[in-house]
Write a protein that holds these residues in place. Structure first.
Motif, PDB file in Angstrom:
ATOM      1  N   ILE A 204       0.788  -1.006  -0.159  1.00 15.58           N
ATOM      2  CA  ILE A 204      -0.156  -0.008  -0.004  1.00 15.58           C
ATOM      3  C   ILE A 204       0.988   1.308  -0.023  1.00 15.58           C
ATOM      4  CG2 ILE A 204      -1.814  -1.141   1.333  1.00 15.58           C
ATOM      5  CD1 ILE A 204      -0.979   0.336   3.860  1.00 15.58           C
ATOM      6  N   VAL A 205       0.536   2.344  -0.476  1.00 15.70           N
ATOM      7  CA  VAL A 205       1.243   3.585  -0.737  1.00 15.70           C
ATOM      8  C   VAL A 205       1.077   4.510   0.347  1.00 15.70           C
ATOM      9  CG1 VAL A 205       2.042   5.438  -2.146  1.00 15.70           C
ATOM     10  CG2 VAL A 205       1.393   3.212  -2.930  1.00 15.70           C
ATOM     11  N   LEU A 206       2.229   5.009   0.836  1.00 16.19           N
ATOM     12  CA  LEU A 206       2.037   5.996   1.897  1.00 16.19           C
ATOM     13  C   LEU A 206       2.570   7.331   1.175  1.00 16.19           C
ATOM     14  CD1 LEU A 206       1.934   7.765   4.528  1.00 16.19           C
ATOM     15  CD2 LEU A 206       4.311   6.739   4.889  1.00 16.19           C
ATOM     16  N   MET A 207       1.601   8.283   1.309  1.00 14.04           N
ATOM     17  CA  MET A 207       1.813   9.809   0.495  1.00 14.04           C
ATOM     18  C   MET A 207       2.106  10.739   1.606  1.00 14.04           C
ATOM     19  SD  MET A 207       2.597  11.043  -2.560  1.00 14.04           S
ATOM     20  CE  MET A 207       2.005   9.693  -3.442  1.00 14.04           C
ATOM     21  N   ALA A 208       2.881  11.620   1.394  1.00 16.71           N
ATOM     22  CA  ALA A 208       3.490  12.535   2.764  1.00 16.71           C
ATOM     23  C   ALA A 208       4.031  13.682   2.166  1.00 16.71           C
ATOM     24  CB  ALA A 208       4.326  11.836   3.683  1.00 16.71           C
ATOM     25  N   LEU A 209       3.755  14.968   3.044  1.00 17.80           N
ATOM     26  CA  LEU A 209       4.323  16.090   2.609  1.00 17.80           C
ATOM     27  C   LEU A 209       4.997  16.384   4.033  1.00 17.80           C
ATOM     28  CD1 LEU A 209       4.326  18.698   0.967  1.00 17.80           C
ATOM     29  CD2 LEU A 209       2.477  19.631   2.426  1.00 17.80           C
ATOM     30  N   VAL A 210       6.257  16.709   3.954  1.00 12.10           N
ATOM     31  CA  VAL A 210       6.980  16.983   5.187  1.00 12.10           C
ATOM     32  C   VAL A 210       7.720  18.757   5.071  1.00 12.10           C
ATOM     33  CG1 VAL A 210       9.400  16.373   6.332  1.00 12.10           C
ATOM     34  CG2 VAL A 210       7.790  14.711   4.995  1.00 12.10           C
ATOM     35  N   ASP A 211       7.858  18.982   6.497  1.00 13.72           N
ATOM     36  CA  ASP A 211       8.397  20.158   6.598  1.00 13.72           C
ATOM     37  C   ASP A 211      10.033  20.127   6.487  1.00 13.72           C
ATOM     38  OD1 ASP A 211       9.243  19.566   9.080  1.00 13.72           O
ATOM     39  OD2 ASP A 211       7.839  20.839  10.079  1.00 13.72           O
ATOM     40  N   ALA A 212      10.407  21.555   6.914  1.00 14.58           N
ATOM     41  CA  ALA A 212      12.001  21.437   6.936  1.00 14.58           C
ATOM     42  C   ALA A 212      12.677  20.823   8.119  1.00 14.58           C
ATOM     43  CB  ALA A 212      12.478  23.128   6.847  1.00 14.58           C
ATOM     44  N   ASP A 213      11.972  20.388   8.974  1.00 12.94           N
ATOM     45  CA  ASP A 213      12.414  19.825  10.285  1.00 12.94           C
ATOM     46  C   ASP A 213      12.127  18.247  10.169  1.00 12.94           C
ATOM     47  OD1 ASP A 213      13.891  22.152  11.503  1.00 12.94           O
ATOM     48  OD2 ASP A 213      11.815  22.679  12.019  1.00 12.94           O
ATOM     49  N   TYR A 214      11.847  17.660   9.301  1.00  6.65           N
ATOM     50  CA  TYR A 214      11.556  16.281   9.041  1.00  6.65           C
ATOM     51  C   TYR A 214      10.474  16.026   9.666  1.00  6.65           C
ATOM     52  CZ  TYR A 214      16.736  16.296   8.177  1.00  6.65           C
ATOM     53  OH  TYR A 214      17.795  16.768   7.692  1.00  6.65           O
ATOM     54  N   LYS A 215       9.327  16.652  10.039  1.00  5.56           N
ATOM     55  CA  LYS A 215       8.178  16.345  10.480  1.00  5.56           C
ATOM     56  C   LYS A 215       6.923  16.494   9.492  1.00  5.56           C
ATOM     57  CE  LYS A 215       7.676  19.808  13.652  1.00  5.56           C
ATOM     58  NZ  LYS A 215       8.866  20.496  13.345  1.00  5.56           N
ATOM     59  N   PHE A 216       5.984  15.586   9.503  1.00  4.49           N
ATOM     60  CA  PHE A 216       4.944  15.209   8.485  1.00  4.49           C
ATOM     61  C   PHE A 216       4.088  16.383   8.733  1.00  4.49           C
ATOM     62  CE2 PHE A 216       6.634  11.012   9.120  1.00  4.49           C
ATOM     63  CZ  PHE A 216       7.238  10.569   7.883  1.00  4.49           C
ATOM     64  N   LEU A 217       3.746  16.990   7.482  1.00  6.62           N
ATOM     65  CA  LEU A 217       2.760  17.949   7.543  1.00  6.62           C
ATOM     66  C   LEU A 217       1.353  17.153   7.164  1.00  6.62           C
ATOM     67  CD1 LEU A 217       4.434  20.822   5.968  1.00  6.62           C
ATOM     68  CD2 LEU A 217       3.978  20.611   8.160  1.00  6.62           C
ATOM     69  N   TYR A 218       1.393  16.197   6.360  1.00  5.05           N
ATOM     70  CA  TYR A 218       0.221  15.913   5.657  1.00  5.05           C
ATOM     71  C   TYR A 218       0.735  14.189   5.225  1.00  5.05           C
ATOM     72  CZ  TYR A 218      -3.172  14.239   2.321  1.00  5.05           C
ATOM     73  OH  TYR A 218      -4.198  13.744   1.603  1.00  5.05           O
ATOM     74  N   VAL A 219      -0.433  13.206   5.742  1.00  8.62           N
ATOM     75  CA  VAL A 219       0.014  11.905   5.202  1.00  8.62           C
ATOM     76  C   VAL A 219      -1.356  11.545   4.651  1.00  8.62           C
ATOM     77  CG1 VAL A 219       1.912  11.596   6.884  1.00  8.62           C
ATOM     78  CG2 VAL A 219      -0.488  11.009   7.502  1.00  8.62           C
TER      79      VAL A 219
END
Length: 418
Positions: A204-219
């Motif tokens: 299954i696929v995990l799609m993610a948007l990450v900020d400059a500090d390696y934290k997930f903003l959206y998954v």
């Protein structure tokens, strides 16, 4: 009608045989134990009441390695989830405490052990573990998501993300790094090729948007591996909100030192489509120096999403296994892992990912590979670029290339990295 003694005798024997069978069944039910013999030693020899408590008192670093967090953070998380995972005791037996439920779940996420293996370790029934792990994962995500896994909702929040990319990675007007990863699974029975991906594996696929500090903003997780990879991102609510202009992304703002308003964008790799709001590298063939500079600067900012996946999988190694659970349960496991990644990053700080993520030398800006790169990697989801990029998107990329090669946007070390 004459009385028949033989018929009466047969009838009596049948009744007696039925009574004997019923008595044996009752005896069998009475002798059936509540649980297997080795589980009765749960309180005396189980891991939680013995090993974990000993590590808490005497070896905090070992406790941290065992459950992926120090005792203080474990206690704070326990307070948050207790009301969602607590089970009432009955007159027959005591329930498993919330602390032990949380410990079993964290150990499962940390190692990817099977329920049967955890059953022997904690002396808790395999079926019981199969019920409590998904429930606890849901509880973890439910209590952590509002504060630690919240996608920006306002223009000010998006600008704060962009400020981080500008200060840390020298990339202006960037509101996140985007990427997709395959989570390998054992396919459900009778699912055919539904989850079979181009890597010849089931996922299954995990799609993610990450900020400059390696934290997930959206998954977003759950899309099966067989779906056209380009359709994975197009099906995400993030893409829909960006296309509909409902994501509250700020209006175009000039780059530092410049006066031309430029749109806020997401950085992604070559597999994503080039759009006004998504910047990708130039094709890697006969590139001029200015294009190589642009690709280096974009890659430097985009690397954070690769590191976020790698750090999370290094800590929660269940993501490196072929997870043999139903897809809905796997969704809960992945979402809980993402929430825990952000939570521990905020609570522990740099100590959470020390030496695990890539590091950049502040003087030479050389990259030192993190420990996560030595682990089996989660397969990257190659996305179909889809439609051809528009002239406006190409012009935006060219302007960004020119800015990185100008006196206003250049950094001293970039020329030696291309």
């Amino acid at each position: 009608m004459k009385f028949n003694p033989a018929l009466l005798l047969c009838f009596t024997m049948l009744l007696q045989r039925r009574r004997n069978r019923r008595d044996k069944e009752k005896q069998r039910v009475r002798k059936r134990p509540w649980k297997l013999p080795h589980l009765y030693l749960h309180e005396e020899q189980g891991v939680f009441p013995n090993l974990i408590q000993e590590l808490r008192c005497n070896e905090e670093e070992k406790f941290r390695n065992f459950l992926r967090m120090p005792p203080k953070i474990f206690d704070e998380l326990l307070v948050l989830v207790t009301h969602l995972i607590k089970v009432q005791n009955t007159s027959f037996r005591a329930s498993i405490s919330p602390a032990e439920r949380l410990a079993i779940t964290l150990r499962f996420l940390a190692t990817g052990e099977t329920y049967r293996s955890l059953s022997y370790t904690f002396r808790v029934g395999e079926t019981t573990i199969g019920l409590l792990v998904p429930k606890t994962c849901s509880a973890i995500y439910q209590v952590l998501q509002p504060e630690f896994l919240k996608c920006p909702q306002t223009k000010e929040e998006w600008k704060s993300v962009a400020k981080g990319f500008q200060e840390k990675w020298n990339f202006p007007n960037c509101i996140g790094a985007l990427d997709g990863k395959h989570i390998n699974i054992r396919p459900p029975i009778h699912s055919g090729s539904k989850y079979f991906n181009y890597k010849q594996r089931f996922s299954i696929v995990l799609m993610a948007l990450v900020d400059a500090d390696y934290k997930f903003l959206y998954v977003d997780v759950g899309c099966n591996g067989k779906v056209s990879d380009g359709g994975v991102f197009r099906a995400c609510t993030l893409d829909q909100s960006m296309r509909d202009r409902t994501a509250n992304i700020p209006d175009p703002t000039p780059y530092p030192g410049d006066d031309t308003p430029m749109a806020y964008t997401i950085v992604a790799d070559d597999a994503f489509p080039l759009r006004d709001d998504i910047m990708k590298p130039y094709p890697y063939r006969s590139m001029e120096l200015d294009k190589r500079v642009y690709n280096y600067r974009l890659s430097r900012a985009r690397r954070v999403v690769e590191n976020a996946f790698g750090i999370m999988a290094n800590k929660f190694r269940v993501l490196l296994t072929n997870i043999a659970l139903p897809p809905k349960t796997i969704d809960k496991i992945v979402m809980a892992s993402c929430a825990l990644h952000n939570y521990l990053h905020v609570k522990i700080g740099n100590g959470y990912m020390a030496k695990v993520g890539d590091s950049e030398d502040p003087a030479t800006h050389d990259i030192t590979a993190g420990l996560w790169r030595k682990d089996p990697q989660i397969e990257q989801a190659a996305l179909n670029p889809g439609t051809n990029p528009t002239k406006k998107a190409k012009a935006h990329r060219d302007l960004l290339k020119s800015y990185f090669n100008s006196e206003l946007g250049a950094v001293d070390w970039q020329w030696g990295k291309c």
